[in-house]
Design a protein around this motif. Structure first.
Motif, PDB file in Angstrom:
ATOM      1  N   GLN A 187       0.835  -1.208   0.000  1.00  0.00           N
ATOM      2  CA  GLN A 187       0.000   0.000   0.000  1.00  0.00           C
ATOM      3  C   GLN A 187       0.865   1.253   0.000  1.00  0.00           C
ATOM      4  O   GLN A 187       0.594   2.196  -0.736  1.00  0.00           O
ATOM      5  CB  GLN A 187      -0.929   0.010   1.206  1.00  0.00           C
ATOM      6  CG  GLN A 187      -1.790   1.257   1.256  1.00  0.00           C
ATOM      7  CD  GLN A 187      -2.684   1.313   2.484  1.00  0.00           C
ATOM      8  OE1 GLN A 187      -3.025   0.294   3.055  1.00  0.00           O
ATOM      9  NE2 GLN A 187      -3.047   2.506   2.872  1.00  0.00           N
ATOM     10  N   ALA A 234       2.209   1.629  -3.434  1.00  0.00           N
ATOM     11  CA  ALA A 234       1.144   1.797  -4.420  1.00  0.00           C
ATOM     12  C   ALA A 234       0.649   3.239  -4.474  1.00  0.00           C
ATOM     13  O   ALA A 234       0.271   3.729  -5.541  1.00  0.00           O
ATOM     14  CB  ALA A 234      -0.022   0.856  -4.106  1.00  0.00           C
ATOM     15  N   PHE A 235       0.652   3.921  -3.346  1.00  0.00           N
ATOM     16  CA  PHE A 235       0.115   5.274  -3.288  1.00  0.00           C
ATOM     17  C   PHE A 235       1.204   6.339  -3.286  1.00  0.00           C
ATOM     18  O   PHE A 235       0.945   7.504  -3.025  1.00  0.00           O
ATOM     19  CB  PHE A 235      -0.796   5.434  -2.076  1.00  0.00           C
ATOM     20  CG  PHE A 235      -1.990   4.511  -2.122  1.00  0.00           C
ATOM     21  CD1 PHE A 235      -2.647   4.239  -3.308  1.00  0.00           C
ATOM     22  CD2 PHE A 235      -2.452   3.894  -0.969  1.00  0.00           C
ATOM     23  CE1 PHE A 235      -3.736   3.374  -3.362  1.00  0.00           C
ATOM     24  CE2 PHE A 235      -3.548   3.043  -1.007  1.00  0.00           C
ATOM     25  CZ  PHE A 235      -4.185   2.787  -2.206  1.00  0.00           C
ATOM     26  N   GLN A 271       5.511   1.923  -8.478  1.00  0.00           N
ATOM     27  CA  GLN A 271       4.086   2.128  -8.232  1.00  0.00           C
ATOM     28  C   GLN A 271       3.180   1.154  -8.985  1.00  0.00           C
ATOM     29  O   GLN A 271       2.297   0.543  -8.367  1.00  0.00           O
ATOM     30  CB  GLN A 271       3.689   3.574  -8.533  1.00  0.00           C
ATOM     31  CG  GLN A 271       2.281   3.903  -8.083  1.00  0.00           C
ATOM     32  CD  GLN A 271       1.927   5.363  -8.301  1.00  0.00           C
ATOM     33  OE1 GLN A 271       2.482   6.040  -9.168  1.00  0.00           O
ATOM     34  NE2 GLN A 271       0.989   5.849  -7.511  1.00  0.00           N
ATOM     35  N   LEU A 326       0.817  -1.523  -7.008  1.00  0.00           N
ATOM     36  CA  LEU A 326      -0.642  -1.518  -7.170  1.00  0.00           C
ATOM     37  C   LEU A 326      -1.168  -2.923  -7.449  1.00  0.00           C
ATOM     38  O   LEU A 326      -2.166  -3.351  -6.866  1.00  0.00           O
ATOM     39  CB  LEU A 326      -1.057  -0.576  -8.306  1.00  0.00           C
ATOM     40  CG  LEU A 326      -1.100   0.905  -7.960  1.00  0.00           C
ATOM     41  CD1 LEU A 326      -1.075   1.754  -9.219  1.00  0.00           C
ATOM     42  CD2 LEU A 326      -2.328   1.212  -7.119  1.00  0.00           C
ATOM     43  N   GLY A 368      -3.485  -5.055  -4.883  1.00  0.00           N
ATOM     44  CA  GLY A 368      -4.771  -5.601  -5.313  1.00  0.00           C
ATOM     45  C   GLY A 368      -4.871  -7.104  -5.076  1.00  0.00           C
ATOM     46  O   GLY A 368      -5.909  -7.605  -4.665  1.00  0.00           O
ATOM     47  N   GLN A 386      -9.152   4.141  -0.129  1.00  0.00           N
ATOM     48  CA  GLN A 386      -8.114   3.501  -0.932  1.00  0.00           C
ATOM     49  C   GLN A 386      -8.553   3.389  -2.395  1.00  0.00           C
ATOM     50  O   GLN A 386      -7.751   3.620  -3.305  1.00  0.00           O
ATOM     51  CB  GLN A 386      -7.771   2.121  -0.359  1.00  0.00           C
ATOM     52  CG  GLN A 386      -7.065   2.204   0.986  1.00  0.00           C
ATOM     53  CD  GLN A 386      -7.007   0.861   1.694  1.00  0.00           C
ATOM     54  OE1 GLN A 386      -7.956   0.070   1.640  1.00  0.00           O
ATOM     55  NE2 GLN A 386      -5.900   0.606   2.371  1.00  0.00           N
ATOM     56  N   ILE A 406      -6.769   5.028  -5.797  1.00  0.00           N
ATOM     57  CA  ILE A 406      -6.437   4.264  -7.004  1.00  0.00           C
ATOM     58  C   ILE A 406      -7.100   4.892  -8.227  1.00  0.00           C
ATOM     59  O   ILE A 406      -6.494   4.999  -9.295  1.00  0.00           O
ATOM     60  CB  ILE A 406      -6.828   2.778  -6.848  1.00  0.00           C
ATOM     61  CG1 ILE A 406      -5.974   2.132  -5.753  1.00  0.00           C
ATOM     62  CG2 ILE A 406      -6.652   2.028  -8.172  1.00  0.00           C
ATOM     63  CD1 ILE A 406      -6.406   0.734  -5.358  1.00  0.00           C
ATOM     64  N   ILE A 408      -5.102   7.852  -9.241  1.00  0.00           N
ATOM     65  CA  ILE A 408      -3.895   7.409  -9.954  1.00  0.00           C
ATOM     66  C   ILE A 408      -4.256   7.054 -11.398  1.00  0.00           C
ATOM     67  O   ILE A 408      -3.546   7.428 -12.337  1.00  0.00           O
ATOM     68  CB  ILE A 408      -3.239   6.212  -9.227  1.00  0.00           C
ATOM     69  CG1 ILE A 408      -2.696   6.653  -7.865  1.00  0.00           C
ATOM     70  CG2 ILE A 408      -2.131   5.593 -10.077  1.00  0.00           C
ATOM     71  CD1 ILE A 408      -2.327   5.499  -6.930  1.00  0.00           C
ATOM     72  N   THR A 412      -3.594  -0.073 -12.456  1.00  0.00           N
ATOM     73  CA  THR A 412      -4.779   0.359 -11.702  1.00  0.00           C
ATOM     74  C   THR A 412      -5.998  -0.485 -12.067  1.00  0.00           C
ATOM     75  O   THR A 412      -6.809  -0.807 -11.197  1.00  0.00           O
ATOM     76  CB  THR A 412      -5.093   1.859 -11.920  1.00  0.00           C
ATOM     77  OG1 THR A 412      -5.249   2.118 -13.304  1.00  0.00           O
ATOM     78  CG2 THR A 412      -4.004   2.744 -11.332  1.00  0.00           C
ATOM     79  N   ALA A 416      -5.583  -3.761 -10.247  1.00  0.00           N
ATOM     80  CA  ALA A 416      -5.836  -3.562  -8.811  1.00  0.00           C
ATOM     81  C   ALA A 416      -7.333  -3.383  -8.540  1.00  0.00           C
ATOM     82  O   ALA A 416      -7.882  -4.015  -7.629  1.00  0.00           O
ATOM     83  CB  ALA A 416      -5.051  -2.360  -8.297  1.00  0.00           C
TER      84      ALA A 416
END
Length: 170
Positions: free
Chosen positions: A97, A100-101, A108, A112, A116, A126, A130, A133, A157, A160
């Protein structure tokens, strides 16, 4: 003995056998060898022809990462059943996480996908992050369709969100 149940040992044996098959080399990005050990233990002392620029680096597809992550998750969950206080999955999810963010063109998208695949719950916040993003990736693609990083981010994305959607409340 760390893993006491026969079921866990069987999962580990099967996973090790599966990871040793040539079809899994491709998933790890090393399909052009006869043995994974050739790449894993190659050093400049033993093989003078090896240098960072002397071989063609294979790409690591996000769908391959998805498959590898799910296989590793299966192994981890089998081991965790034998260790009641185990927090491995929580730690892995927290790290996934975090990356991912956090903007990083290399990490990244991969984070992600992993986030997921391994998440057992997800918040609306969350999901919003996403989607933001995804939105930034789409904006970037519109500015220049040749932007490979944006395309990878969009793919990540979508993977995820596909994995996380079933975890949302109706």
């Amino acid at each position: 003995e760390l893993y006491s149940t026969e079921e866990t040992k069987q999962v580990l044996r099967l996973s090790l056998t599966e990871f040793s098959l040539p079809k899994f080399y491709l998933l790890f990005g090393i399909s052009k060898v006869k043995s994974a050990a050739v790449i894993a233990f190659r050093s400049s002392y033993r093989d003078r022809s090896f240098s960072p620029g002397s071989y063609e680096r294979e790409t690591f597809a996000l769908t391959s990462l998805e498959t590898v992550t799910e296989a590793l998750l299966e192994i981890m969950e089998a081991c965790m059943r034998d260790i009641p206080t185990c927090k491995w999955l929580d730690q892995w999810t927290e790290l996934a996480q975090k990356f991912a963010f956090q903007y990083n063109p290399s990490l990244q998208p991969r984070a992600l996908v992993v986030f997921g695949c391994i998440s057992k719950r997800v918040s609306h916040g969350q999901i919003k992050q996403i989607i933001r993003i995804l939105s930034k990736g789409l904006e970037s693609c519109l500015k220049g369709p040749d932007n490979y990083n944006s395309q990878v981010l969009i793919e990540a994305t979508v993977i995820a969100l596909t994995k996380l959607q079933p975890l949302l409340n109706k």
